[in-house]
Motif scaffolding. Structure first.
Motif, PDB file in Angstrom:
ATOM      1  N   SER A  44       0.848  -1.195   0.000  1.00  0.00           N
ATOM      2  CA  SER A  44       0.000   0.000   0.000  1.00  0.00           C
ATOM      3  C   SER A  44       0.877   1.236   0.000  1.00  0.00           C
ATOM      4  O   SER A  44       2.051   1.187   0.388  1.00  0.00           O
ATOM      5  N   VAL A 122      -3.201   6.654  -4.654  1.00  0.00           N
ATOM      6  CA  VAL A 122      -3.093   5.693  -3.558  1.00  0.00           C
ATOM      7  C   VAL A 122      -3.336   4.288  -4.091  1.00  0.00           C
ATOM      8  O   VAL A 122      -3.943   4.101  -5.149  1.00  0.00           O
ATOM      9  N   ARG A 181      -2.037   3.462   2.627  1.00  0.00           N
ATOM     10  CA  ARG A 181      -3.061   4.133   1.827  1.00  0.00           C
ATOM     11  C   ARG A 181      -3.823   5.114   2.704  1.00  0.00           C
ATOM     12  O   ARG A 181      -4.482   4.734   3.669  1.00  0.00           O
TER      13      ARG A 181
END
Length: 206
Positions: A44, A122, A181
């Motif tokens: 992430s 993201v 994220r």
């Protein structure tokens, strides 16, 4: 190299942003990666920045933040301005996994010249998303996306090819890179806390 000079930021404060010139292939910032660094984002991540495009030349894309080298075989992630016309572009974000597969998401809203915008990209196990001025602007739903790790440098204002074909023209301010994220609410909150005085609209994002 001809490093980008300091310039006024989105609040018109001197020496707080960098000015990039797409006609000069040595006009960029490079951050070296010694290996196993915080720049290696995998499961992430979040990349975001304030930008003020000054020109959108004939190339398809202008790199804002890029982790990689001279070929896509070494790319990890990239936040870009993608050309729509001579005066307009959209935010685009991609990652490459260890096998070299690209996952890309593009924004749906044009951005013009000589205006400040906050953009972000993201990703996590659910897919990728891009933002424009604190609001989601495009989503790729795709499970278990993991960006590759490498020891290539991180570039600001260009990609690892170091050519005018990927150079950004304009100002870049307040780049942030996170190993997680950020949520919709977090990106909106950051935008709302920093947009006053920038001319970006809407401010705040409702």
């Amino acid at each position: 190299t001809n490093r980008p000079p300091w310039t006024t930021d989105r609040l018109n404060v001197a020496n707080r942003a960098l000015l990039f010139n797409a006609t000069n292939p040595s006009n960029y910032v490079m951050v070296t990666d010694p290996g196993s660094s915080d720049l290696d984002l995998t499961t992430s991540g979040t990349v975001m920045a304030w930008i003020r495009p000054a020109a959108i030349p004939n190339q398809a894309r202008q790199s804002i933040v890029h982790k990689g080298s001279t070929t896509v075989a070494s790319d990890a992630y990239s936040l870009l301005l993608f050309r729509q016309s001579a005066n307009q572009g959209r935010v685009r974000f991609w990652i490459y996994n260890a096998a070299g597969t690209q996952y890309v998401v593009s924004g749906n809203t044009n951005m013009g010249l000589n205006t400040w915008y906050h953009i972000a990209g993201v990703w996590d196990s659910t897919g990728l998303r891009v933002y424009r001025n604190g609001a989601p602007d495009g989503t790729l739903v795709s499970a278990n996306r993991v960006a590759r790790t490498n020891n290539n440098s991180l570039y600001i204002g260009t990609s690892g090819t170091l050519t005018t074909a990927t150079e950004f023209s304009g100002k870049i301010d307040e780049i942030y890179i996170y190993g997680c994220r950020k949520t919709d609410a977090e990106i909106k909150a950051y935008y709302n806390s920093t947009c006053a005085g920038s001319g970006a609209t809407p401010c705040p994002q409702p």
